[in-house]
Design an enzyme around this catalytic site. Sequence first.
Site, PDB file in Angstrom:
ATOM      1  N   GLY A  77       1.043  -1.321   0.291  1.00 14.93           N
ATOM      2  CA  GLY A  77      -0.118   0.028  -0.004  1.00 14.93           C
ATOM      3  C   GLY A  77       0.784   1.252  -0.122  1.00 14.93           C
ATOM      4  O   GLY A  77       0.634   2.122  -0.698  1.00 14.93           O
ATOM      5  N   GLN A 185      -7.789   1.580   3.887  1.00 23.29           N
ATOM      6  CA  GLN A 185      -8.689   0.873   5.054  1.00 23.29           C
ATOM      7  C   GLN A 185     -10.211   0.716   4.626  1.00 23.29           C
ATOM      8  O   GLN A 185     -11.007   0.262   5.088  1.00 23.29           O
ATOM      9  CB  GLN A 185      -8.485   1.919   6.281  1.00 23.29           C
ATOM     10  CG  GLN A 185      -7.499   2.052   6.819  1.00 23.29           C
ATOM     11  CD  GLN A 185      -7.042   0.860   7.658  1.00 23.29           C
ATOM     12  OE1 GLN A 185      -8.082   0.107   8.298  1.00 23.29           O
ATOM     13  NE2 GLN A 185      -5.783   0.752   8.082  1.00 23.29           N
ATOM     14  N   CYS A 331       2.488   2.446  12.982  1.00 16.27           N
ATOM     15  CA  CYS A 331       3.818   3.239  12.436  1.00 16.27           C
ATOM     16  C   CYS A 331       4.459   4.025  13.353  1.00 16.27           C
ATOM     17  O   CYS A 331       5.560   4.078  13.364  1.00 16.27           O
ATOM     18  CB  CYS A 331       3.556   3.771  10.956  1.00 16.27           C
ATOM     19  SG  CYS A 331       2.643   2.895  10.201  1.00 16.27           S
TER      20      CYS A 331
END
Length: 398
Positions: A77, A185, A331
């Site tokens: 992604g 998402q 992250c």
Amino acid sequence: MIDFMEHNIYLDNNATTRLSEEVLEAMLPYFCNNYGNASSRFYKIGRDAQDAVAEARSKVASCLGAKPNEIYFTGSGCEADNWALKGIAFANKGKGNHIITSSIEHHAVLNTCKWLEKQGFDVTYLPVDSEGRVSPESVESAINENTVLISIMTVNNEIGTIQPIKEISEIAKSHKILFHTDAVQAVGHMPVNVSELGVDLLSLSGHKFHGPKGVGALYIRNGVKIDNLIHGGGQERGKRAATENVAYIVGLAKALEIACRDLDKNTKWCSRLQKKLIDGIEERIPYCILNGPRENRSSSNVNFSFRYIEGESILMLLDMNGIAASSGSACASGSLDPSHVLLAIGLPHEIAHGSLRLSVSNETTEEDIDYVLEVLPQIVQRLRDMSPLYEKIAHGKE
Ligand SMILES: *Cc1c(COP(=O)(O)O)cnc(C)c1O
């Protein structure tokens, strides 16, 4: 507290999901048996691999309402986001150097924009309201004669906000500006149709819907000019070099096919668990704040701030009780900075620090949620009992 490590409950599905057995089975033939190079039609295992990639491309296209030749497979992604932004920015260098995005994008978009700024591009980072929504009006007023790209995510990965993508794409279209959405998402979790949304580019990732990690895709509407990110051979119609990762591409397509087939059933199930979690937490735990909207929210996402305590401590105690969750974004964890998303919706630092994201999937059970609702209030209370700040509140000294 409950028995140590008796449970194994996974509530971090917005970070990654479990690969489904059906997907693994679809992938397996392409490792040791059909291992041919998908760009070679001169022998059978090459043709088989090429046919498998073509079939995967058609499946992904049909789930998104796109044409097969508008789907390009990528290594993740993040790569799809990097390619969309850098590829469009550089392809349009002659036209203008201004990009519009939001302040709550995934770091794949935000850090790419920061890099583009160093290359001489101008980026506007739009603010959001207290629920994380980008207003279409703010997009329109940020447009100037140099704007070449607007990039706004479909669903936020931390607080589940669904953005008004259709309204924003209409604005982009009326100004003849390209529009990209990071739909990582959203794809596999809600209906996503590229022509209904009116987007020119759209990113998705396999591991967010029970597919493999390390494979994604970028939809590029036919006619959109984009520079390459990965240079080399002529794979992906000359736009993305690298020998095709056949097994992973097949896995992504299979996972998406299943997700689209079961979409209604899965979103109903996730919404039900989401409501149970939200209602249960609000009933049982005082001084909590639901981050993100109550309506118009991704059915997999729950995010709360618990005042007077730290998200990391909650995670540690949840883990000791067999529950996997996250605080801030996956992250960002590892750094002590509070989440940029929670700060952007206006939370003060100390409250942003006490945040917890619980994200469900179709594999989450009602019993999982019951157990979390039993354990979490005890954990929060235990941590608050150790907090000097809470002490003051509890004894009415504030
Ligand atoms: C997970 C995620 C990405 C990154 O996808 P990878 O395949 O892990 O690189 C990008 N954007 C959003 C919104 C995500 O949730």
